[in-house]
Design an enzyme around this catalytic site. Sequence first.
Site, mmCIF file in Angstrom:
data_model
loop_
_atom_site.group_PDB
_atom_site.id
_atom_site.type_symbol
_atom_site.label_atom_id
_atom_site.label_comp_id
_atom_site.label_asym_id
_atom_site.label_seq_id
_atom_site.Cartn_x
_atom_site.Cartn_y
_atom_site.Cartn_z
ATOM 1 N N THR A 151 2.654 -1.477 -2.337
ATOM 2 C CA THR A 151 2.054 -0.793 -3.481
ATOM 3 C C THR A 151 1.580 0.600 -3.092
ATOM 4 O O THR A 151 1.863 1.583 -3.775
ATOM 5 C CB THR A 151 0.860 -1.606 -4.011
ATOM 6 O OG1 THR A 151 1.291 -2.921 -4.339
ATOM 7 C CG2 THR A 151 0.270 -0.958 -5.244
ATOM 8 N N THR A 152 0.856 0.688 -1.976
ATOM 9 C CA THR A 152 0.300 1.958 -1.520
ATOM 10 C C THR A 152 1.401 2.930 -1.116
ATOM 11 O O THR A 152 1.206 4.147 -1.165
ATOM 12 C CB THR A 152 -0.667 1.714 -0.346
ATOM 13 O OG1 THR A 152 -1.585 0.678 -0.704
ATOM 14 C CG2 THR A 152 -1.447 2.964 0.004
ATOM 15 N N LYS B 133 -0.916 -12.427 1.487
ATOM 16 C CA LYS B 133 -1.859 -11.331 1.264
ATOM 17 C C LYS B 133 -2.533 -11.631 -0.068
ATOM 18 O O LYS B 133 -1.889 -11.589 -1.115
ATOM 19 C CB LYS B 133 -1.140 -9.980 1.226
ATOM 20 C CG LYS B 133 -2.057 -8.804 0.861
ATOM 21 C CD LYS B 133 -1.270 -7.518 0.706
ATOM 22 C CE LYS B 133 -2.191 -6.378 0.265
ATOM 23 N NZ LYS B 133 -1.443 -5.104 0.058
#
Length: 294
Positions: free
Chosen positions: A46-47, A164
């Site tokens: 995502t980052t 995660k």
Amino acid sequence: MAIFTGAGVAIVTPFKDNLEVDYNKLEQFIDYQVENGTDSIIICGTTGEASTLTHEEHLECIRVAVNRVNKRIPVIAGTGSNCTETAKYLSKEACKAGVDGLLLVTPYYNKATQKGLVEHFSDVAHSVDAPILLYNVPGRTGCNLAAKTTATLVNQVENIVGIKEASGNMSQIAEIMLLTEGKIDLYSGNDDQILPLLSLGGKGVISVLSNIAPKDTHDIVAKYMAGDQKGSLELQLKYLPLIKELFCEVNPIPVKKAVELAGFMSGTMRKPLTEMEPENAQHLEKEMKAVGIL
């Protein structure tokens, strides 16, 4: 054995002003992370703005990461998709590149039933040999991976080894550990919940904060694992104000501004992500100064 223990960085993807991927800056930033205690590189998550990378760029970022790290620490590639066949394709290609593990997010937008999630993740896992971390972040995907479903996958699919967890639901996370009898590698997906997840038997964090504070994020986990819970807690609490600012706008807008303020790279992002609001950027800069990053 876990793919890694400690703080893995959910690494940003640098872009040039013309919005091309800046692979040279990516290599430099990977070196910085490795040299400053990061325990794993998580590329194209995502980052890393994977959602606006082409498949070719996505896979090239993975190849660059694997080659640059050169076995110094594990490399985990984000290869999840809301299309099972796409996730299989990206996962197979990432394995060809030599990654140490894969991170598979729950399907987004079209979502899935819990039965569909079992079939989706099982199909992808059976297409590769690499160890797999599931990624539960319902706030972004609109799809929650239930504890019972997680346990089913871990118990039935050999190479699904961990998760995660970014739901923020500590009761659900505790239930995962109960139903799997702790036989799962648990990583926090939220930087403000590293210590609570470690207390449930977690292995570490996949971190946004690590982009700008790799050593201290590593130390939050390392101190806890070494029995220094007080030292771990002090670091966790020290960084809470900065973590709050890193998520005051949608990730990775603030962390892209943070790496720019720290002089690592341009904070350029691809739309629909846009420049951080000036007032928020000022608060972010203030907190970065408060912890000694600037």
